[in-house]
Design an enzyme around this catalytic site. Structure first.
Site, PDB file in Angstrom:
ATOM      1  N   ASP A   1      -6.951   9.773  10.112  1.00  0.00           N
ATOM      2  CA  ASP A   1      -5.736   8.885  10.161  1.00  0.00           C
ATOM      3  C   ASP A   1      -5.381   9.196  11.462  1.00  0.00           C
ATOM      4  OD1 ASP A   1      -4.461   6.948   8.416  1.00  0.00           O
ATOM      5  OD2 ASP A   1      -4.979   9.066   7.158  1.00  0.00           O
TER       6      ASP A   1
ATOM      7  N   GLU B   1       1.089  -1.635  -0.203  1.00  0.00           N
ATOM      8  CA  GLU B   1       0.081  -0.318   0.081  1.00  0.00           C
ATOM      9  C   GLU B   1       1.344   1.269   0.550  1.00  0.00           C
ATOM     10  OE1 GLU B   1      -4.066  -1.708   2.830  1.00  0.00           O
ATOM     11  OE2 GLU B   1      -2.589   0.713   2.836  1.00  0.00           O
TER      12      GLU B   1
END
Lengths: 406, 279
Positions: free
Chosen positions: B61, B50
């Site tokens: 996040d 990723e």
């Protein structure tokens, strides 16, 4: 020939997906999707629930102090020598700004939804204070996210929130201003999905927030429209309001959108000028993008990274704008213009001395535009301006700039 | 969809073990170092990569990935350069699937059509775009699928059975199950809860279901991997990079090795987690 096709009404948006033209929408993480769908469902029901509307109206009358007065600024009008100037006095509301209109509405929704914890973001602290106020009034614990930079420069409001029982969490991520506070509030919400209600302070964010906040703030324009008809027997020629996220502006604009003869002007923070990056003129100097759940005009670089804005007014210091404003700009119904820090500061002083009203720095931007336009208009013409907040919170900022000892 | 992705999951199924999916931020702390990190990942045992696209406002996040994005942006990383990373990686590896992960705005500003064409020429196999739920499929998901790029969707604990079909409808490649409500880098949830959730999702799809959020060690990878088709590790890798940097935030001679060591450990974890009889 090349005119943009105009809709039958400017007041029918958003569509069922939360779009105003290409703007708005629901750009959120999957974790939040079920929550905003729930909120939308509850909001749809509340809109047409007589009991909800009755409670809202009663709190408006007895807790906020509605309707707020419409005031003819006689000395300012004479001083400028042109159009008659009226103020919608939202600064006289409980807590000192229009922000409370939205907070009362949303806390009633939170209660209906069985939520037990309130979170909010704030820049200047006006929305944080209004959120802390309604949380105290309804007995909810409240966490307010505020950029660390703003915590420092808005100390009186931080103290007010704490007195009201809210927890103020300074946000150091990013540059520590309003957009970072909003990021952090979203992170909190994603983590505490079961019990938490996110009380967004402006007409932005994912659907249904832009529509819902607008509807709670539209009381400003609805009242003002009736009041000016009563005072003058006709509608104003121009309606002017300052735009950061844009909740006070959409609140006064919306009821006038279908009055084709009423010119509508939104005033953005031009900061230190539009050439560099020290401004917050998202529409005048930005471009469309996606942030905080909606597509709208943003201050951003060529790579789609969001820029930090600047304004003398912490309440306008946001690199985006509500999606409905972006749409109203794109179809040409509302004109958006920038006002520089210095012009707002001058207007602040003019109003204080001529009318005995200390305005917040946010509506001082709208006032600077009034000062530019009024002298060029006829004495039989009318300007209506939203005086969205009082300036007590700004005296330290202004004192510092004017070199006064406090 | 892309052969690389399907081939990789078919091979892992034959091997009888879950995939190790490793996330790192493109350009963290600089272009060259992150290219070297990327090149080192397959050798250390990563099955799928990723590749994070930095964004100034990463709403989903935690601190570790937020700071990684800031380091990358400070180092001059852009979406074009992140595509360039993949292109350079592909010169030496045409088998490891690459999934680009991030937020929509940089893609929108780059231009959706141009972005998709450039991902294809850079050898990208899939996209994960955090702020594009199924309600927004017309933006990027449908155009990506039309060009043969996988669009990998996140499913979360709030995605109930009523909503799952909508979430899975246009998902391809694999399903990324976010193991808890929260932001990246939080603590590991109870593996038994994760196992139940994976079973629930598998009841609705034939796609591999990979699990992320909170996996930091080989033991975590083993525990989560026992119930899933893949284990995603992100914040732990990014934190490992952060810990290896000099005081000024620059790469040190140890940076790449530090990542390899962590990933090798995680790889032993997934290899110890024999898949429960697949379906």
């Amino acid at each position: 020939m090349n005119q943009t096709p105009q809709p039958n009404s400017f007041r029918s948006g958003p569509d069922e997906d939360g779009r105003f033209g290409i703007f708005g929408g629901r750009f959120v993480a999957e974790t939040l999707m079920p929550l905003i769908l729930d909120l939308q469902g509850e909001w749809e029901k509340a809109k047409t629930d007589a009991a909800f509307q009755k409670e809202l109206a009663e709190l408006g009358a007895h807790y906020i102090g509605r309707p707020s007065p419409l005031y003819f600024a006689e000395r300012l009008t004479a001083h400028l020598g042109g159009a008659k100037i009226y103020f919608k006095r939202e600064e006289l509301n409980h807590t000192g700004s229009h922000k409370i209109n939205n907070c009362i509405g949303q806390i009633l929704l939170a209660k209906r939804m069985g939520k037990t914890r309130i979170i909010a973001e704030t820049g200047a602290g006006q929305h944080g204070v209004a959120s802390a106020t309604v949380a105290a009034r309804f007995g909810f614990p409240c966490v307010v996210y505020m950029g660390a930079t703003d915590v420092e420069r808005q100390a009186p409001n931080v103290f007010r929130m704490k007195l009201l029982g809210a927890e103020v969490r300074p946000v150091t991520a990013g540059n520590g201003t309003l957009k970072d506070a909003m990021n952090e509030a979203l992170r909190d919400w994603v983590t505490n999905v079961d019990d938490t209600y996110y009380l967004i302070g402006t007409a932005a964010g994912p659907h249904p927030y832009p529509e819902m906040v607008r509807d709670f703030q539209a009381v400003i324009g609805t009242e003002a429209r009736e009041q000016i008809l009563e005072a003058e027997g006709r509608l104003p020629d121009v309606v002017i309001a300052a735009v950061g996220g844009g909740s006070n502006a959409i609140g006064i604009f919306h009821p006038f959108l279908d009055d084709q003869d009423v010119k509508i002007v939104g005033v953005e923070a031009g900061g230190r000028g539009l050439q560099g990056e020290e401004h917050c003129a998202s529409i005048t100097a930005g471009s469309p993008g996606v942030l905080h759940g909606n597509r709208t005009y943003l201050l951003q670089d060529h790579d789609g990274q969001i820029l930090e804005g600047h304004s003398i007014s912490a309440g306008l210091d946001y690199p985006g704008i509500g999606p409905e404003h972006s749409w109203l700009h794109s179809i040409g119904r509302v004109e958006y213009v920038p006002i520089m820090d210095q012009e707002a500061l001058d207007a602040f002083q003019v109003l204080t001395r001529l009318e005995g009203i200390i305005p917040a720095l946010e509506p001082s931007h709208a006032l600077a535009e009034v000062i530019k336009r009024a002298p060029k208009m006829g004495k039989d013409e009318i300007i209506l301006m939203n005086l969205s907040g009082r300036g007590d919170k700004d005296i330290f900022t202004v004192g510092k700039i004017l070199g006064m000892e406090l | 969809m892309t052969a690389r992705m399907d081939n990789r999951f078919a091979a892992l199924k034959a091997e009888g073990r879950p995939a190790l999916i490793t996330y790192f931020m493109g350009g963290d702390p600089d272009f060259e170092t992150s290219l070297n990190i990327m090149k080192a990942l397959p050798a250390a045992g990563a099955d799928v990569i990723e590749l994070g696209m930095p964004f100034s406002d990463p709403m989903a996040d935690g601190p570790a990935i937020q700071m990684a994005g800031q380091r990358a942006l400070k180092g001059g990383q852009t979406l074009s350069k992140t595509l360039e990373l993949a292109r350079k990686f592909r010169e030496g590896d045409n088998e490891t699937p690459i999934v680009m992960m991030g937020y929509y705005n940089p893609i929108y500003v780059y231009g959706v059509e141009k972005f998709l064409d450039d991902t294809i020429s850079a050898g990208i196999d899939g996209l994960i775009v955090v702020d594009l739920p199924p309600e927004m499929d017309d933006e990027l998901c449908i155009p990506a699928l039309a060009k043969g790029i996988n669009f990998i969707r996140l499913a979360t604990p709030t995605t109930d059975d009523k909503r799952l079909p909508a979430v899975l409808k246009n998902t391809s490649g694999f399903v990324y199950y976010v193991s808890m409500n929260g932001i990246t880098g939080s603590t590991l949830p109870d593996p038994s809860l994760v196992s139940g959730a994976v079973k629930r999702i598998k009841g609705h799809t034939k796609l591999p279901v990979c699990v992320g959020f909170g996996v930091k060690t080989a033991d975590h990878a083993k525990a989560i991997g026992a119930a899933a088709d893949g284990v995603v590790v992100g914040s732990a890798i990014v934190a490992q990079i952060a810990g290896s940097l000099t005081k000024d935030g620059a790469a040190s001679p140890d940076t790449v090795a530090a990542v390899s060591t962590l990933v090798r450990g995680l790889a032993t974890g997934v290899r110890a987690a024999r898949l429960v009889a697949a379906e």
